[in-house]
Scaffold this motif. Structure first.
Motif, PDB file in Angstrom:
ATOM      1  N   GLY A 209     -21.142 -18.675   8.598  1.00 19.89           N
ATOM      2  CA  GLY A 209     -20.515 -17.747   6.598  1.00 19.89           C
ATOM      3  C   GLY A 209     -21.526 -17.076   6.596  1.00 19.89           C
ATOM      4  O   GLY A 209     -21.697 -15.520   6.075  1.00 19.89           O
ATOM      5  N   VAL A 210     -22.566 -16.819   7.500  1.00 18.35           N
ATOM      6  CA  VAL A 210     -24.069 -16.394   7.240  1.00 18.35           C
ATOM      7  C   VAL A 210     -23.458 -14.972   8.232  1.00 18.35           C
ATOM      8  O   VAL A 210     -23.634 -13.966   8.828  1.00 18.35           O
ATOM      9  CB  VAL A 210     -24.941 -16.737   8.131  1.00 18.35           C
ATOM     10  N   LEU A 211     -23.159 -15.215   9.818  1.00 27.72           N
ATOM     11  CA  LEU A 211     -22.761 -14.528  10.615  1.00 27.72           C
ATOM     12  C   LEU A 211     -21.397 -13.740  10.195  1.00 27.72           C
ATOM     13  O   LEU A 211     -21.033 -12.376  10.532  1.00 27.72           O
ATOM     14  CB  LEU A 211     -22.607 -15.214  11.534  1.00 27.72           C
ATOM     15  N   MET A 212     -20.731 -14.392   9.060  1.00 34.06           N
ATOM     16  CA  MET A 212     -19.388 -13.703   9.163  1.00 34.06           C
ATOM     17  C   MET A 212     -19.736 -12.319   8.392  1.00 34.06           C
ATOM     18  O   MET A 212     -19.245 -11.211   7.861  1.00 34.06           O
ATOM     19  CB  MET A 212     -17.944 -14.248   8.897  1.00 34.06           C
ATOM     20  N   SER A 213     -21.080 -12.567   6.377  1.00 33.20           N
ATOM     21  CA  SER A 213     -21.229 -11.839   6.418  1.00 33.20           C
ATOM     22  C   SER A 213     -22.481 -10.644   7.457  1.00 33.20           C
ATOM     23  O   SER A 213     -21.571 -10.035   6.835  1.00 33.20           O
ATOM     24  CB  SER A 213     -22.092 -12.369   5.126  1.00 33.20           C
ATOM     25  N   VAL A 214     -23.290 -10.877   7.461  1.00 33.45           N
ATOM     26  CA  VAL A 214     -23.645 -10.009   8.531  1.00 33.45           C
ATOM     27  C   VAL A 214     -22.458  -9.194   9.697  1.00 33.45           C
ATOM     28  O   VAL A 214     -22.635  -8.078   9.854  1.00 33.45           O
ATOM     29  CB  VAL A 214     -24.648 -10.487   9.787  1.00 33.45           C
ATOM     30  N   PHE A 215     -21.709  -9.631  10.163  1.00 34.22           N
ATOM     31  CA  PHE A 215     -20.547  -9.231  10.962  1.00 34.22           C
ATOM     32  C   PHE A 215     -19.302  -8.303   9.902  1.00 34.22           C
ATOM     33  O   PHE A 215     -19.618  -6.681  10.393  1.00 34.22           O
ATOM     34  CB  PHE A 215     -19.704  -9.722  11.288  1.00 34.22           C
ATOM     35  N   LEU A 216     -19.325  -7.956   8.961  1.00 28.44           N
ATOM     36  CA  LEU A 216     -18.634  -7.153   8.152  1.00 28.44           C
ATOM     37  C   LEU A 216     -19.153  -6.175   7.403  1.00 28.44           C
ATOM     38  O   LEU A 216     -18.995  -5.099   7.303  1.00 28.44           O
ATOM     39  CB  LEU A 216     -18.092  -8.146   7.427  1.00 28.44           C
ATOM     40  N   ARG A 217     -20.565  -6.420   7.312  1.00 26.47           N
ATOM     41  CA  ARG A 217     -21.904  -5.611   6.446  1.00 26.47           C
ATOM     42  C   ARG A 217     -22.290  -4.687   7.215  1.00 26.47           C
ATOM     43  O   ARG A 217     -22.559  -3.657   7.673  1.00 26.47           O
ATOM     44  CB  ARG A 217     -22.667  -6.509   5.827  1.00 26.47           C
ATOM     45  N   SER A 218     -22.981  -4.801   8.627  1.00 24.41           N
ATOM     46  CA  SER A 218     -23.189  -4.468   9.156  1.00 24.41           C
ATOM     47  C   SER A 218     -23.187  -4.038  11.033  1.00 24.41           C
ATOM     48  O   SER A 218     -23.904  -3.316  11.731  1.00 24.41           O
ATOM     49  CB  SER A 218     -25.006  -5.045   9.666  1.00 24.41           C
ATOM     50  N   THR A 219     -22.038  -4.179  11.477  1.00 22.45           N
ATOM     51  CA  THR A 219     -21.878  -3.616  12.296  1.00 22.45           C
ATOM     52  C   THR A 219     -19.963  -2.952  12.121  1.00 22.45           C
ATOM     53  O   THR A 219     -19.272  -2.647  11.840  1.00 22.45           O
ATOM     54  CB  THR A 219     -20.490  -4.735  13.062  1.00 22.45           C
ATOM     55  N   ARG A 220     -19.911  -1.642  13.438  1.00 21.18           N
ATOM     56  CA  ARG A 220     -19.299  -0.966  13.676  1.00 21.18           C
ATOM     57  C   ARG A 220     -17.641  -1.445  13.688  1.00 21.18           C
ATOM     58  O   ARG A 220     -16.372  -1.308  13.013  1.00 21.18           O
ATOM     59  CB  ARG A 220     -18.996  -0.184  14.576  1.00 21.18           C
ATOM     60  N   LEU A 221     -17.038  -2.429  14.369  1.00 22.44           N
ATOM     61  CA  LEU A 221     -16.280  -3.363  14.380  1.00 22.44           C
ATOM     62  C   LEU A 221     -16.246  -4.018  12.616  1.00 22.44           C
ATOM     63  O   LEU A 221     -14.523  -3.659  12.102  1.00 22.44           O
ATOM     64  CB  LEU A 221     -16.153  -4.661  15.362  1.00 22.44           C
ATOM     65  N   GLY A 222     -16.561  -4.565  12.223  1.00 25.20           N
ATOM     66  CA  GLY A 222     -15.990  -4.837  10.932  1.00 25.20           C
ATOM     67  C   GLY A 222     -16.645  -3.537   9.935  1.00 25.20           C
ATOM     68  O   GLY A 222     -15.487  -3.859   8.690  1.00 25.20           O
ATOM     69  N   PHE A 223     -16.932  -2.606   9.823  1.00 23.09           N
ATOM     70  CA  PHE A 223     -16.324  -1.069   9.156  1.00 23.09           C
ATOM     71  C   PHE A 223     -15.361  -0.878   9.596  1.00 23.09           C
ATOM     72  O   PHE A 223     -14.582  -0.913   8.162  1.00 23.09           O
ATOM     73  CB  PHE A 223     -17.149  -0.095   9.149  1.00 23.09           C
ATOM     74  N   GLU A 224     -14.953  -1.379  10.866  1.00 24.12           N
ATOM     75  CA  GLU A 224     -13.372  -0.218  10.986  1.00 24.12           C
ATOM     76  C   GLU A 224     -11.877  -1.386  10.102  1.00 24.12           C
ATOM     77  O   GLU A 224     -11.255  -1.283  10.239  1.00 24.12           O
ATOM     78  CB  GLU A 224     -13.607  -0.277  12.629  1.00 24.12           C
ATOM     79  N   LEU A 225     -12.691  -2.869  10.309  1.00 27.77           N
ATOM     80  CA  LEU A 225     -12.055  -4.524  10.006  1.00 27.77           C
ATOM     81  C   LEU A 225     -11.497  -3.567   8.142  1.00 27.77           C
ATOM     82  O   LEU A 225      -9.957  -3.420   7.849  1.00 27.77           O
ATOM     83  CB  LEU A 225     -12.198  -5.292  10.492  1.00 27.77           C
ATOM     84  N   ARG A 226     -12.348  -3.112   7.416  1.00 30.06           N
ATOM     85  CA  ARG A 226     -12.648  -3.339   5.467  1.00 30.06           C
ATOM     86  C   ARG A 226     -11.702  -1.027   6.054  1.00 30.06           C
ATOM     87  O   ARG A 226     -11.494  -1.831   5.302  1.00 30.06           O
ATOM     88  CB  ARG A 226     -14.125  -3.310   5.508  1.00 30.06           C
ATOM     89  N   ALA A 227     -11.781  -0.698   6.752  1.00 30.95           N
ATOM     90  CA  ALA A 227     -11.690   0.785   6.633  1.00 30.95           C
ATOM     91  C   ALA A 227     -10.148   0.434   6.885  1.00 30.95           C
ATOM     92  O   ALA A 227      -9.135   1.167   6.007  1.00 30.95           O
ATOM     93  CB  ALA A 227     -12.348   1.504   7.490  1.00 30.95           C
ATOM     94  N   CYS A 228     -10.113   0.144   7.396  1.00 33.89           N
ATOM     95  CA  CYS A 228      -8.123  -0.411   8.383  1.00 33.89           C
ATOM     96  C   CYS A 228      -7.058  -1.280   6.945  1.00 33.89           C
ATOM     97  O   CYS A 228      -6.249  -1.037   6.288  1.00 33.89           O
ATOM     98  CB  CYS A 228      -7.384  -1.380   9.537  1.00 33.89           C
ATOM     99  N   LEU A 293     -12.380 -13.081  -1.436  1.00 34.91           N
ATOM    100  CA  LEU A 293     -12.678 -12.822  -0.031  1.00 34.91           C
ATOM    101  C   LEU A 293     -14.340 -12.180   0.520  1.00 34.91           C
ATOM    102  O   LEU A 293     -14.457 -12.036   2.025  1.00 34.91           O
ATOM    103  CB  LEU A 293     -11.410 -10.751   0.365  1.00 34.91           C
ATOM    104  N   ASN A 294     -15.570 -12.898  -0.092  1.00 33.36           N
ATOM    105  CA  ASN A 294     -16.511 -12.580  -0.406  1.00 33.36           C
ATOM    106  C   ASN A 294     -17.159 -13.702   1.025  1.00 33.36           C
ATOM    107  O   ASN A 294     -16.704 -15.051   0.102  1.00 33.36           O
ATOM    108  CB  ASN A 294     -18.276 -11.851  -1.513  1.00 33.36           C
ATOM    109  N   PRO A 295     -17.125 -13.773   2.169  1.00 32.37           N
ATOM    110  CA  PRO A 295     -18.010 -15.071   2.468  1.00 32.37           C
ATOM    111  C   PRO A 295     -19.076 -15.585   1.722  1.00 32.37           C
ATOM    112  O   PRO A 295     -18.541 -17.487   1.828  1.00 32.37           O
ATOM    113  CB  PRO A 295     -18.668 -14.019   3.881  1.00 32.37           C
ATOM    114  N   LEU A 296     -19.998 -15.413   1.246  1.00 30.80           N
ATOM    115  CA  LEU A 296     -20.266 -16.047   0.738  1.00 30.80           C
ATOM    116  C   LEU A 296     -20.833 -16.952   0.086  1.00 30.80           C
ATOM    117  O   LEU A 296     -20.649 -18.008  -1.471  1.00 30.80           O
ATOM    118  CB  LEU A 296     -22.347 -15.577   0.735  1.00 30.80           C
ATOM    119  N   VAL A 297     -20.000 -15.828  -1.059  1.00 32.66           N
ATOM    120  CA  VAL A 297     -19.357 -17.454  -2.188  1.00 32.66           C
ATOM    121  C   VAL A 297     -18.182 -17.822  -2.047  1.00 32.66           C
ATOM    122  O   VAL A 297     -17.691 -18.474  -2.976  1.00 32.66           O
ATOM    123  CB  VAL A 297     -18.904 -15.554  -3.466  1.00 32.66           C
ATOM    124  N   ILE A 298     -17.479 -17.337  -1.200  1.00 31.48           N
ATOM    125  CA  ILE A 298     -16.685 -18.770  -0.702  1.00 31.48           C
ATOM    126  C   ILE A 298     -17.219 -20.145  -0.746  1.00 31.48           C
ATOM    127  O   ILE A 298     -16.072 -21.120  -0.074  1.00 31.48           O
ATOM    128  CB  ILE A 298     -15.786 -18.036   1.063  1.00 31.48           C
TER     129      ILE A 298
END
Length: 354
Positions: A209-228, A293-298
């Motif tokens: 859960g923590v890694l997924m949250s960091v991935f979505l918020r702090s990585t380029r691939l996570g940003f591209e995923l949210r943008a797409c 869709l928030n990992p920590l709230v999930i």
């Protein structure tokens, strides 16, 4: 003549969103209580019994956490795909294939020590679940197939594969005809934490859960995923790897559901049998939307929905409430919370028609 219209809020509702959420839960419980009263059950007593039996003792809380683990992993996976607006309804089948993959490793290498066998079981569960998730992704990209239909149909195929194995080649000769594998050797069982009934899969959930949250918020691939997910055409214009992301999120989603199947087969049951299919993959869809869709709230939503499941078991035993009532209650909570989300984003405005 007065006209009622919805006006989008310029600023977030803030703490008012909590009140809206609580009001939505109250509405869902009111609807559920009304249905119980129609059946001739004591509504208030039943709802209180549900809450008390789910959260009123250490044993009940442990039971909630045990059930929350597979719900959380499946929810985390489907939530990831939903962010990309890829609709994975197949966590149930991916869960089944993950359990099958882990069982194959447990039955094939029973003499291995736990520090070698458990990682191999996890890898096999990831591979089986991830492959099952990749199939609809490839069909969507290559053949324009609707992933909702494909993932939904693959659920039935995955469950039937599991049943084919436990009724056939994996059936334990000493099971007196019941469809189940032989018990896993101790090295293939995920250990419990201390003197509790909880297993170390709970810590795996926290880490993921923590890694997924960091991935979505702090990585380029996570940003591209949210943008797409926000605008596919703009993302393609910016040359973001949309096709790669579709395959990636479906594989990761399938792998997470596979992990859930592995933990359920290894830590909870200690073998593979048809009763492992408890609808966690479908509950995961409800949880993902409840948590926005928030990992920590999930994690919180998974615990609460697990509590509903634990409480429903008590209602069935004490008040003879139908098993289907649990699904009705989950659906009522989802619809009420989604409807309440409308008031968090919009406000009603009454004006006179020109």
């Amino acid at each position: 003549m007065p006209v009622l219209s919805a006006v989008r809020r310029q600023e977030p509702l803030g703490w008012g969103s909590c009140l809206v959420f609580l009001a939505a839960l109250a509405l869902a419980f009111t609807v559920s209580g009304t249905l119980l009263a129609v059946q001739g059950k004591p509504a208030l007593q039943a709802l209180w019994l549900l809450v008390e039996s789910a959260f009123g003792s250490r044993y009940a809380l442990e039971d909630c956490l045990i059930k929350a683990v597979p719900i959380f992993l499946c929810s985390l996976g489907v939530g990831l795909t939903f962010r990309l607006q890829v609709w994975n309804i197949g966590a149930e089948g991916q869960f089944a294939l993950g359990a099958v993959g882990a069982t194959w490793a447990a039955l094939t290498f029973p003499t291995w020590p736990w520090y070698a066998l458990l990682p191999v079981m996890l890898l096999c569960a990831s591979a089986a679940g991830g492959l099952w998730g990749a199939i609809p992704a490839v069909l969507r990209l290559k053949l324009k197939a609707n992933e909702i239909i494909v993932t939904l149909m693959l659920n039935y195929v995955g469950i039937l594969i599991l049943e084919f194995l436990v009724y056939g080649v994996w059936k334990d000769p000493a099971s007196f005809g019941f469809p189940m594998t032989s018990e896993f050797v101790p090295a293939a069982v995920v250990a419990r934490i201390g003197d509790t009934r909880l297993n170390w899969g709970l810590l795996l959930c926290l880490a993921v859960g923590v890694l997924m949250s960091v991935f979505l918020r702090s990585t380029r691939l996570g940003f591209e995923l949210r943008a797409c997910g926000e605008n596919v055409r703009a993302a393609r214009y910016a040359r973001m790897p949309y096709s790669l992301l579709v395959v990636l999120v479906m594989v990761v989603s399938g792998a997470l559901a596979g992990w859930a199947g592995f933990l359920e087969a290894s830590a909870t049951l200690g073998r593979l049998q048809p009763s492992i299919m408890s609808g966690y993959g479908y509950t995961a869809i409800v949880v993902a939307w409840l948590a926005n869709l928030n990992p920590l709230v999930i994690a919180v939503a998974s615990f609460l929905l697990a509590g509903v499941r634990v409480g429903m078991e008590t209602l069935q035993l004490d008040l003879q409430v139908p098993a289907a009532f649990g699904g009705i209650m989950e659906g009522s909570i989802l619809l009420a919370v989604l409807a309440g989300g409308f008031f968090s984003r919009y406000r009603l405005h009454l004006r006179r028609a020109a």
